[in-house]
Design a protein around this motif. Structure first.
Motif, PDB file in Angstrom:
ATOM      1  N   SER A   1       0.828  -1.205   0.000  1.00  0.00           N
ATOM      2  CA  SER A   1       0.000   0.000   0.000  1.00  0.00           C
ATOM      3  C   SER A   1       0.858   1.248   0.000  1.00  0.00           C
ATOM      4  CB  SER A   1      -0.918   0.002   1.235  1.00  0.00           C
ATOM      5  OG  SER A   1      -1.730   1.150   1.254  1.00  0.00           O
ATOM      6  N   ASP A   2       0.292   2.328  -0.549  1.00  0.00           N
ATOM      7  CA  ASP A   2       0.915   3.645  -0.436  1.00  0.00           C
ATOM      8  C   ASP A   2       0.121   4.553   0.498  1.00  0.00           C
ATOM      9  OD1 ASP A   2      -1.316   4.282  -1.959  1.00  0.00           O
ATOM     10  OD2 ASP A   2      -0.193   4.810  -3.766  1.00  0.00           O
ATOM     11  N   SER A   3      -0.817   3.985   1.240  1.00  0.00           N
ATOM     12  CA  SER A   3      -1.681   4.755   2.137  1.00  0.00           C
ATOM     13  C   SER A   3      -0.959   5.145   3.419  1.00  0.00           C
ATOM     14  CB  SER A   3      -2.916   3.923   2.493  1.00  0.00           C
ATOM     15  OG  SER A   3      -3.552   4.399   3.649  1.00  0.00           O
ATOM     16  N   GLY A   4      -1.160   6.386   3.845  1.00  0.00           N
ATOM     17  CA  GLY A   4      -0.605   6.809   5.129  1.00  0.00           C
ATOM     18  C   GLY A   4      -1.273   6.110   6.291  1.00  0.00           C
ATOM     19  N   GLY A   5      -2.614   6.014   6.245  1.00  0.00           N
ATOM     20  CA  GLY A   5      -3.327   5.376   7.340  1.00  0.00           C
ATOM     21  C   GLY A   5      -2.949   3.918   7.509  1.00  0.00           C
ATOM     22  N   ILE A   6      -2.809   3.203   6.405  1.00  0.00           N
ATOM     23  CA  ILE A   6      -2.452   1.787   6.490  1.00  0.00           C
ATOM     24  C   ILE A   6      -1.044   1.611   7.049  1.00  0.00           C
ATOM     25  CG2 ILE A   6      -1.942  -0.247   5.059  1.00  0.00           C
ATOM     26  CD1 ILE A   6      -4.443   0.365   3.460  1.00  0.00           C
ATOM     27  N   GLN A   7      -0.175   2.591   6.865  1.00  0.00           N
ATOM     28  CA  GLN A   7       1.154   2.510   7.478  1.00  0.00           C
ATOM     29  C   GLN A   7       1.069   2.512   9.004  1.00  0.00           C
ATOM     30  OE1 GLN A   7       4.496   4.811   5.637  1.00  0.00           O
ATOM     31  NE2 GLN A   7       2.908   5.524   4.234  1.00  0.00           N
ATOM     32  N   GLU A   8       0.016   3.086   9.544  1.00  0.00           N
ATOM     33  CA  GLU A   8      -0.192   3.053  10.991  1.00  0.00           C
ATOM     34  C   GLU A   8      -0.945   1.791  11.420  1.00  0.00           C
ATOM     35  OE1 GLU A   8      -2.217   6.633  11.964  1.00  0.00           O
ATOM     36  OE2 GLU A   8      -0.533   7.919  11.423  1.00  0.00           O
ATOM     37  N   GLU A   9      -1.877   1.353  10.573  1.00  0.00           N
ATOM     38  CA  GLU A   9      -2.749   0.257  10.954  1.00  0.00           C
ATOM     39  C   GLU A   9      -2.076  -1.103  10.849  1.00  0.00           C
ATOM     40  OE1 GLU A   9      -6.971   2.384   9.689  1.00  0.00           O
ATOM     41  OE2 GLU A   9      -5.805   1.291   8.190  1.00  0.00           O
ATOM     42  N   ALA A  10      -1.261  -1.308   9.803  1.00  0.00           N
ATOM     43  CA  ALA A  10      -0.646  -2.618   9.608  1.00  0.00           C
ATOM     44  C   ALA A  10       0.233  -3.040  10.788  1.00  0.00           C
ATOM     45  CB  ALA A  10       0.144  -2.637   8.297  1.00  0.00           C
ATOM     46  N   PRO A  11       1.117  -2.169  11.310  1.00  0.00           N
ATOM     47  CA  PRO A  11       1.896  -2.586  12.482  1.00  0.00           C
ATOM     48  C   PRO A  11       1.019  -2.938  13.681  1.00  0.00           C
ATOM     49  CG  PRO A  11       2.883  -0.653  11.479  1.00  0.00           C
ATOM     50  CD  PRO A  11       1.553  -0.847  10.815  1.00  0.00           C
ATOM     51  N   ALA A  12      -0.048  -2.151  13.890  1.00  0.00           N
ATOM     52  CA  ALA A  12      -0.924  -2.418  15.032  1.00  0.00           C
ATOM     53  C   ALA A  12      -1.631  -3.763  14.893  1.00  0.00           C
ATOM     54  CB  ALA A  12      -1.954  -1.298  15.173  1.00  0.00           C
ATOM     55  N   LEU A  13      -1.879  -4.197  13.647  1.00  0.00           N
ATOM     56  CA  LEU A  13      -2.512  -5.486  13.401  1.00  0.00           C
ATOM     57  C   LEU A  13      -1.497  -6.622  13.325  1.00  0.00           C
ATOM     58  CD1 LEU A  13      -5.098  -4.408  10.679  1.00  0.00           C
ATOM     59  CD2 LEU A  13      -5.610  -5.032  13.052  1.00  0.00           C
ATOM     60  N   GLY A  14      -0.225  -6.294  13.218  1.00  0.00           N
ATOM     61  CA  GLY A  14       0.799  -7.323  13.094  1.00  0.00           C
ATOM     62  C   GLY A  14       0.831  -7.968  11.721  1.00  0.00           C
ATOM     63  N   VAL A  15       0.617  -7.167  10.668  1.00  0.00           N
ATOM     64  CA  VAL A  15       0.663  -7.677   9.301  1.00  0.00           C
ATOM     65  C   VAL A  15       1.808  -6.988   8.561  1.00  0.00           C
ATOM     66  CG1 VAL A  15      -0.620  -8.030   7.164  1.00  0.00           C
ATOM     67  CG2 VAL A  15      -1.840  -7.974   9.344  1.00  0.00           C
ATOM     68  N   PRO A  16       2.750  -7.724   7.976  1.00  0.00           N
ATOM     69  CA  PRO A  16       3.863  -7.096   7.245  1.00  0.00           C
ATOM     70  C   PRO A  16       3.356  -6.183   6.130  1.00  0.00           C
ATOM     71  CG  PRO A  16       4.286  -9.431   7.571  1.00  0.00           C
ATOM     72  CD  PRO A  16       2.865  -9.188   8.005  1.00  0.00           C
ATOM     73  N   LEU A  17       4.065  -5.075   5.940  1.00  0.00           N
ATOM     74  CA  LEU A  17       3.646  -4.059   4.974  1.00  0.00           C
ATOM     75  C   LEU A  17       4.809  -3.654   4.086  1.00  0.00           C
ATOM     76  CD1 LEU A  17       1.693  -1.784   3.926  1.00  0.00           C
ATOM     77  CD2 LEU A  17       2.606  -0.353   5.778  1.00  0.00           C
ATOM     78  N   LEU A  18       4.564  -3.619   2.786  1.00  0.00           N
ATOM     79  CA  LEU A  18       5.483  -3.002   1.832  1.00  0.00           C
ATOM     80  C   LEU A  18       4.878  -1.673   1.400  1.00  0.00           C
ATOM     81  CD1 LEU A  18       6.542  -6.039  -0.401  1.00  0.00           C
ATOM     82  CD2 LEU A  18       7.731  -5.052   1.572  1.00  0.00           C
ATOM     83  N   VAL A  19       5.620  -0.584   1.633  1.00  0.00           N
ATOM     84  CA  VAL A  19       5.130   0.761   1.345  1.00  0.00           C
ATOM     85  C   VAL A  19       5.504   1.120  -0.085  1.00  0.00           C
ATOM     86  CG1 VAL A  19       5.173   3.179   2.052  1.00  0.00           C
ATOM     87  CG2 VAL A  19       5.426   1.371   3.768  1.00  0.00           C
ATOM     88  N   LEU A  20       4.493   1.360  -0.915  1.00  0.00           N
ATOM     89  CA  LEU A  20       4.691   1.616  -2.343  1.00  0.00           C
ATOM     90  C   LEU A  20       4.967   3.091  -2.593  1.00  0.00           C
ATOM     91  CD1 LEU A  20       1.718  -0.586  -3.657  1.00  0.00           C
ATOM     92  CD2 LEU A  20       4.098  -1.271  -3.230  1.00  0.00           C
ATOM     93  N   ARG A  21       5.985   3.595  -1.947  1.00  0.00           N
ATOM     94  CA  ARG A  21       6.361   5.003  -2.072  1.00  0.00           C
ATOM     95  C   ARG A  21       7.871   5.130  -1.973  1.00  0.00           C
ATOM     96  NH1 ARG A  21       2.462   7.975   2.225  1.00  0.00           N
ATOM     97  NH2 ARG A  21       3.751   9.727   1.616  1.00  0.00           N
ATOM     98  N   GLU A  22       8.391   6.227  -2.521  1.00  0.00           N
ATOM     99  CA  GLU A  22       9.838   6.470  -2.455  1.00  0.00           C
ATOM    100  C   GLU A  22      10.247   7.061  -1.112  1.00  0.00           C
ATOM    101  OE1 GLU A  22      11.657   5.330  -4.824  1.00  0.00           O
ATOM    102  OE2 GLU A  22       9.925   4.844  -6.098  1.00  0.00           O
ATOM    103  N   LYS A  23       9.340   7.815  -0.488  1.00  0.00           N
ATOM    104  CA  LYS A  23       9.615   8.440   0.803  1.00  0.00           C
ATOM    105  C   LYS A  23       8.363   8.325   1.658  1.00  0.00           C
ATOM    106  CE  LYS A  23      12.894  11.852  -1.043  1.00  0.00           C
ATOM    107  NZ  LYS A  23      13.231  13.297  -1.163  1.00  0.00           N
ATOM    108  N   THR A  24       8.547   8.331   2.970  1.00  0.00           N
ATOM    109  CA  THR A  24       7.391   8.279   3.852  1.00  0.00           C
ATOM    110  C   THR A  24       7.522   9.295   4.969  1.00  0.00           C
ATOM    111  OG1 THR A  24       6.051   6.895   5.320  1.00  0.00           O
ATOM    112  CG2 THR A  24       8.421   6.430   5.256  1.00  0.00           C
ATOM    113  N   GLU A  25       6.375   9.872   5.349  1.00  0.00           N
ATOM    114  CA  GLU A  25       6.311  10.773   6.490  1.00  0.00           C
ATOM    115  C   GLU A  25       6.068  10.005   7.780  1.00  0.00           C
ATOM    116  OE1 GLU A  25       2.250  10.138   4.834  1.00  0.00           O
ATOM    117  OE2 GLU A  25       4.238  10.566   4.014  1.00  0.00           O
ATOM    118  N   ARG A  26       6.009   8.679   7.677  1.00  0.00           N
ATOM    119  CA  ARG A  26       5.783   7.820   8.847  1.00  0.00           C
ATOM    120  C   ARG A  26       6.927   6.823   8.953  1.00  0.00           C
ATOM    121  NH1 ARG A  26       0.690   9.136   6.789  1.00  0.00           N
ATOM    122  NH2 ARG A  26      -0.947   9.531   8.341  1.00  0.00           N
TER     123      ARG A  26
END
Length: 357
Positions: A256-281
């Motif tokens: 995902s490239d979603s900002g919200g999902i970058q917060e939610e995935a760790p809280a759920l314990g699901v590995p996340l690949l961020v589809l962005r070059e830079k992140t504010e999180r």
């Protein structure tokens, strides 16, 4: 914002809601907000986000003349900036939930990086989700009071998850990937590259990919065309928040490239690949739950295959973590606002003295 509205009401501060229409058909009852006074706007979507900012400002400004003491906005959308500008123009003080997020690059993401910086520059109360976000605000020498509270998105997530049925066994979701994408900077080459990565994953390994379509008609049409004929990809209509959380929890991996999902995935314990070059999180990357892979098809496919093929690597990324707050951000925000009102009623000359940095 639902947790904030309810937390304010718990303190005897009755908020009125402005629903800008960013999410058509939003059901306030679903978030236990149906009893609050609300004004709904049906503002047409704009390809030009700056034009949408102007529409939101023009719609909200008349409501602020002689109206509220404080206007609370959240995030970095055109709706958030439009509302904040209406507040600044009308002389209504602004509080910003989710303040201080930065990539340091005005183009990534565009225009969100510029929008959140502009809101923070004029806000009276700045609610930073993390110490890193607060440090960004201090470095910019903002004039408002900075308070580290955690992010209310985590409050909402934990509340929603607690109401869901127990998850299925991990064995049943071993090769399920959930994908979302919508960032404006990916609208040209990025979307095509992400689609190519998903096609490659089907050829490389036995996976089932659930792709959640975005409401934006341009993105929806483009991704439906690019993924047409991929039998291992299921296109899913835009989800309600509870449905999306359930789908995230049921996945072995999220892209995902979603900002919200970058917060939610760790809280759920699901590995996340961020589809962005830079992140504010960056906190999710730092704690090991997320990896920044950009939009290169080769990088996305390689990273996904490594995680799914190596149980130990998957397990390292699948630990639950709360880098963005403990689920109590809304009560903290409500307490600060309550204190702020008390100082205002007492005639304090400088309301920024109560600064909990």
């Amino acid at each position: 914002m639902a947790p904030v509205a309810r937390a304010l009401a718990d303190r005897g501060i009755a908020p009125s809601l402005l629903v800008t229409g960013q999410h058509p058909g939003l059901d306030l009852d679903e978030y236990r907000l149906g009893h609050f006074p609300a004004r709904r706007f049906e503002l047409p979507g704009e390809e030009d986000p700056h034009a949408h900012v102007a529409r939101v400002t023009a719609a909200i400004a008349p409501l602020l003349d002689g109206g509220p003491t404080l206007l609370v906005v959240q995030g970095d959308t055109s709706s958030a900036l439009g509302a904040a500008l209406a507040g600044f123009t009308a002389g209504v003080l602004v509080a910003h939930v989710e303040a201080g997020l930065r990539t340091g690059d005005p183009a990534l993401p565009w225009p969100e990086e510029e929008y959140r910086t502009a809101i923070d520059a004029g806000a009276e109360l700045l609610f930073a989700p993390t110490e890193t976000a607060a440090a960004n605000l201090r470095a910019e020498q903002v004039q408002g009071a900075i308070h580290v509270t955690g992010n209310t998105g985590v409050d909402a997530l934990l509340e929603i998850e607690s109401a869901l049925p127990p998850p299925s066994s991990r064995a049943g979701r071993a090769k399920t990937i959930l994908v979302t994408c919508h960032r404006r900077e990916s609208w040209s080459d990025g979307l095509a590259s992400i689609a190519a990565a998903l096609a490659d994953l089907g050829a490389i390994t036995d996976v089932r990919i659930n792709f959640v379509l975005h409401p934006n008609p341009h993105i929806r049409k483009r991704m439906a065309e690019l993924l047409d004929g991929q039998r291992h990809v299921t296109l899913i209509e835009p989800c309600s928040h509870p449905e999306l959380i359930a789908r995230m929890r049921a996945a072995a991996l999220i892209l995902s490239d979603s900002g919200g999902i970058q917060e939610e995935a760790p809280a759920l314990g699901v590995p996340l690949l961020v589809l962005r070059e830079k992140t504010e999180r960056p906190e999710g990357v730092a704690c090991g739950n997320a990896r920044l892979v950009g939009t290169s098809a080769e990088a996305i496919a390689a990273a996904a295959c490594r995680i799914l093929a190596d149980p130990a690597e998957h397990a390292r990324m699948a630990r639950r973590a709360l880098p963005y707050g403990d689920g109590r951000a809304a009560p903290r925000i409500a307490a600060v606002i309550d204190d702020w009102f008390s100082l205002s009623r007492s005639g304090a000359k400088n309301l920024r003295l109560r600064n909990s940095t």
